[in-house]
Design an enzyme around this catalytic site. Structure first.
Site, short mmCIF file in Angstrom:
data_model
loop_
_atom_site.label_atom_id
_atom_site.label_comp_id
_atom_site.label_asym_id
_atom_site.label_seq_id
_atom_site.Cartn_x
_atom_site.Cartn_y
_atom_site.Cartn_z
N TYR A 137 62.86 88.92 97.28
CA TYR A 137 63.06 90.30 96.84
C TYR A 137 63.16 91.19 98.07
CZ TYR A 137 61.99 94.92 94.99
OH TYR A 137 62.06 96.26 94.67
N GLU A 166 68.35 97.68 96.12
CA GLU A 166 67.48 96.54 95.83
C GLU A 166 68.32 95.28 95.69
OE1 GLU A 166 64.08 96.62 92.70
OE2 GLU A 166 65.70 95.51 91.76
#
Ligand code: GDP
Ligand code: MN
Length: 368
Positions: free
Chosen positions: A97, A182
């Protein structure tokens, strides 16, 4: 403004962040030239598509054609799928992530990275997320990269490549006036390449005029949100099942917080603003009804707004149109006594405090 995945990936490519080969398609004829196995990914400006069935692996053209038909037109959290991104399947070794957001409290961009990729970041425990704040005046510095990467479980080559990607992502974040960039998951493939498998980008609305290259294609609102906009009503769709009608942005937020406190989840919220115009109240309920919540929470504070006038609007809507779900009302302020009588008469559950009402709504939908 939230970008679609494919738009975000176009920006990644502009910044030399690798993404899987693929293209946007809208019918099966466009599979020509793509090789299998192929991932089909529903394009909606919201996360959690995988869980909602909007991301599928297909092994051949027959499979892909069938899957495309299923995904097209699918409803994902209020958004209808009109475009699908078809991409080569990537063989994943490990998912990570990576994100940059704006930390308004510290007034600095915040970089976050985790070895627990591919899952909802909210479900990852804090100690598994590494955070680093970037001083916007000097930008990302080598020490920032060392701080965030030194305890990160990757080998030397991957370490260097991660550092490059972080720097590129930061450049994108700044140059496109982003509120969020993201990559979840950012993956290391079986061939040791690092690829952005997903993209989530949100750009500050007030800076959009500087980025003409991306404004044109976008539609962020759900159909109901669009309808609300036309009627000048503030209306936002979330993913819970409790519909909130309140007046004023502050009270609406406090209502959602109270629901969360009692383990309820706001589904849509609608801000009546300072109006008590019965016509507006009726329009608000019409929209709410279309959103099909399991319960409606009407939270009204009558300062200038007259509670009984709103109550009359609610009553006349319910008498004319009917409503399938329970409605819990907490109403305070000018003419509240009259309002309560009218609402009770219309079959609503009336509560005295915000807490009481929030608790009742949550219980009605099976919260604790
Ligand atoms: P989201 O659910 O909206 O966040 O959509 P993502 O693009 O992140 O896809 C969800 C999940 O599907 C990812 O975390 C991956 O595990 C899986 N996935 C997506 N694309 C691929 C791919 O090309 N290969 C493999 N093996 N898995 C994929
Ligand atoms: Mn994702």
């Amino acid at each position: 403004m939230k970008l679609y995945e494919y738009q975000g990936k176009e920006l990644f490519n502009k910044y030399n962040i690798s993404t899987p080969h693929g293209r946007l398609i809208s019918n099966e004829k466009e599979f020509t030239g793509l090789s299998f196995p192929l991932m089909l990914k529903a394009q909606v400006p919201i996360g959690g598509r995988g869980k909602a069935g909007g991301i599928k692996l297909t092994k051949d053209i027959t499979d892909a054609t069938k899957t495309l038909t299923n995904i097209m037109g699918m409803n994902i959290k209020g958004y209808t799928v009109e475009k699908v991104l078809a991409e080569e399947k990537v063989d994943i070794e490990k998912e990570f992530y990576l994100s940059i957001t704006l930390d308004r409290t510290k007034q600095m961009p915040l970089l976050m990275i985790s070895a627990e990729g591919g899952v909802d970041i909210e479900s990852v425990p804090d100690h598994k997320i590494h955070s680093e704040w970037i001083n916007p005046l000097i930008g990302i510095q080598p020490f920032n990269l060392r701080q965030i990467m030194d305890h990160f479980p990757v080998d030397k080559t991957a370490y260097k490549n991660f550092c490059k990607i972080i720097s590129k992502l930061y450049a994108l974040f700044r140059e496109y006036d982003c509120e969020l960039v993201e990559i979840n998951p950012l993956v290391i493939t079986k061939n040791n390449d690092i690829i952005a498998l997903d993209s989530k980008i949100s750009i500050n609305d007030d800076a959009l005029f500087r980025h003409q290259d991306i404004t044109a294609e976008h539609t962020e609102s759900t159909p109901l949100e669009k309808e609300a906009k036309e009627k000048n009503i503030s209306f936002i769709q979330l993913d819970g099942n409790i519909g909130v009608i309140a007046n004023g942005a502050g009270l609406t937020m406090a209502t959602l917080d109270a629901l969360t406190h009692y383990h309820g989840k706001g589904g849509v919220f609608l801000d009546l603003g300072g109006t008590d115009d019965p016509e507006k109240v009726i329009q608000a309920f019409e929209l709410m009804k279309k959103a099909k919540p399991s319960v409606i929470f009407l939270n009204l504070f009558g300062g200038i707004t007259k509670c009984d006038t709103v109550a009359k609007g609610v009553k006349s809507f319910i008498e004319k149109e009917g409503i399938e779900c329970p409605v819990v009302a907490r109403i305070k302020g000018m003419n509240e006594k009259n309002a309560k009588v009218i609402l009770k008469d219309a079959g609503l559950i009336t509560a005295t405090t915000l807490q009481d009402a929030a608790k009742q709504c949550s219980t009605l939908v099976g919260g604790k």
